[in-house]
Design an enzyme around this catalytic site. Structure first.
Site, mmCIF file in Angstrom:
data_model
loop_
_atom_site.group_PDB
_atom_site.id
_atom_site.type_symbol
_atom_site.label_atom_id
_atom_site.label_comp_id
_atom_site.label_asym_id
_atom_site.label_seq_id
_atom_site.Cartn_x
_atom_site.Cartn_y
_atom_site.Cartn_z
ATOM 1 N N SER A 1 0.816 -1.221 0.000
ATOM 2 C CA SER A 1 0.000 0.000 0.000
ATOM 3 C C SER A 1 0.852 1.274 0.000
ATOM 4 O O SER A 1 0.394 2.323 -0.446
ATOM 5 C CB SER A 1 -0.929 -0.014 1.217
ATOM 6 O OG SER A 1 -0.169 -0.086 2.414
ATOM 7 N N GLU B 1 10.603 -9.338 -4.641
ATOM 8 C CA GLU B 1 11.143 -8.094 -4.068
ATOM 9 C C GLU B 1 12.620 -8.263 -3.767
ATOM 10 O O GLU B 1 13.446 -7.418 -4.109
ATOM 11 C CB GLU B 1 10.389 -7.729 -2.788
ATOM 12 C CG GLU B 1 8.967 -7.255 -3.023
ATOM 13 C CD GLU B 1 8.192 -7.060 -1.739
ATOM 14 O OE1 GLU B 1 8.558 -7.667 -0.707
ATOM 15 O OE2 GLU B 1 7.207 -6.293 -1.765
HETATM 16 O O1 DER Z 1 4.943 -7.396 1.524
HETATM 17 C C1 DER Z 1 5.798 -6.516 1.373
HETATM 18 O O2 DER Z 1 7.012 -6.742 1.284
HETATM 19 C C2 DER Z 1 5.351 -5.074 1.394
HETATM 20 O O3 DER Z 1 6.283 -4.244 0.742
HETATM 21 C C3 DER Z 1 5.271 -4.672 2.852
HETATM 22 O O4 DER Z 1 6.529 -4.899 3.384
HETATM 23 C C4 DER Z 1 4.854 -3.238 3.051
HETATM 24 O O5 DER Z 1 3.491 -3.187 2.770
HETATM 25 P P1 DER Z 1 2.643 -1.875 3.148
HETATM 26 O O6 DER Z 1 3.339 -0.734 2.458
HETATM 27 O O7 DER Z 1 1.292 -2.176 2.564
HETATM 28 O O8 DER Z 1 2.639 -1.750 4.641
#
Ligand code: DER
Length: 236
Positions: free
Chosen positions: A30, A107
């Site tokens: 998000s 990632e």
């Molecule tokens: O799942 C992931 O790696 C996302 O990047 C998480 O680490 C961060 O998600 P958010 O920005 O919705 O909190």
């Protein structure tokens, strides 16, 4: 300011690091969503050009297509100038927990290929030590005999009171969550901080059924934190 407004502030600050001609790692979640939207806006306004995006999930791939970011992958672009992504936890050494959104493998591959990795978080993600918050530390595993692997993961950290749980999809019947790579995720819940992060990382990766885990150690080059008092930029 709401948490989402803070996420947007951090994301927009990170996009200031983007220069025309860059190959960009596009994060998932998000917070990263705001960065992808912003890059699309700047391309449309002609303020950025010649950008190539390398998405870290199918979801980000679709979002990037919808906002007009030209896309490629690691096979054609093995070196990336800058990645922007969120995190679930950030410790004072800029070590991260990521993967609660399920995209940790792609990632880590993309962000491991970057010259600069800018992490964007709201202040709620800052922790003193990783793993101690009682929230999930994700581990991507192969589906084959997942119970066997989950039990071995739990036993690795039994003295930390670790509990391993298979992540299920949002469906009612509790089907296993399946990652973009066709794997499962076991979430590890610790009762206390994970002491030696590198040692924990090594023992996890030694298990044959494990693909990758959500500790991103010594990878972030910059962390941008948006809080009620403003923006803080932490550099490695
Ligand atoms: O799942 C992931 O790696 C996302 O990047 C998480 O680490 C961060 O998600 P958010 O920005 O919705 O909190």
């Amino acid at each position: 300011l709401t948490q989402d407004e803070l996420k947007k502030i951090a994301a927009y600050k990170a996009v200031e690091y983007v220069e025309s001609g860059m190959v960009l790692g596009l994060g998932t979640g998000s917070t990263a969503k705001h960065a992808v939207d912003r890059i699309g806006d700047l391309l449309r306004q002609g303020k950025l050009h010649n950008i190539v995006g390398i998405p870290t999930s199918r979801k980000t791939h679709e979002q990037a297509v919808s906002v007009g970011i030209p896309l490629a992958d690691l096979d054609s672009h093995p070196v990336i100038d800058l990645a922007i992504d969120g995190a679930d936890e950030v410790d004072p050494h800029l070590n991260l927990v990521k993967g609660r959104g399920g995209s940790l493998l792609r990632e880590k591959m993309v962000e491991g290929a970057c010259r600069k990795f800018v992490v964007i978080v709201d202040e709620s993600k800052l922790v003193k030590h990783l793993g101690g918050s009682g929230l999930a530390m994700p581990v991507e595993i192969v589906p084959f005999c997942w119970k066997f692997t989950a039990r071995r993961l739990q036993n690795l950290f039994e003295d930390s009171g670790c509990v391993a749980k298979l992540r299920t999809s949002s469906g009612a019947n509790g089907e296993p969550y399946v990652t973009d790579n066709g794997n499962y995720i076991v979430d590890l819940y610790f009762k206390e901080d994970i002491g030696d992060l590198k040692a924990a990382s090594d023992v996890i990766l030694q298990l044959a059924g494990v693909v990758e885990h959500g500790m991103f150690l010594d990878m972030a080059t910059t962390v941008i934190v948006a809080g009620e008092m403003g923006i803080t930029v932490k550099n490695k």
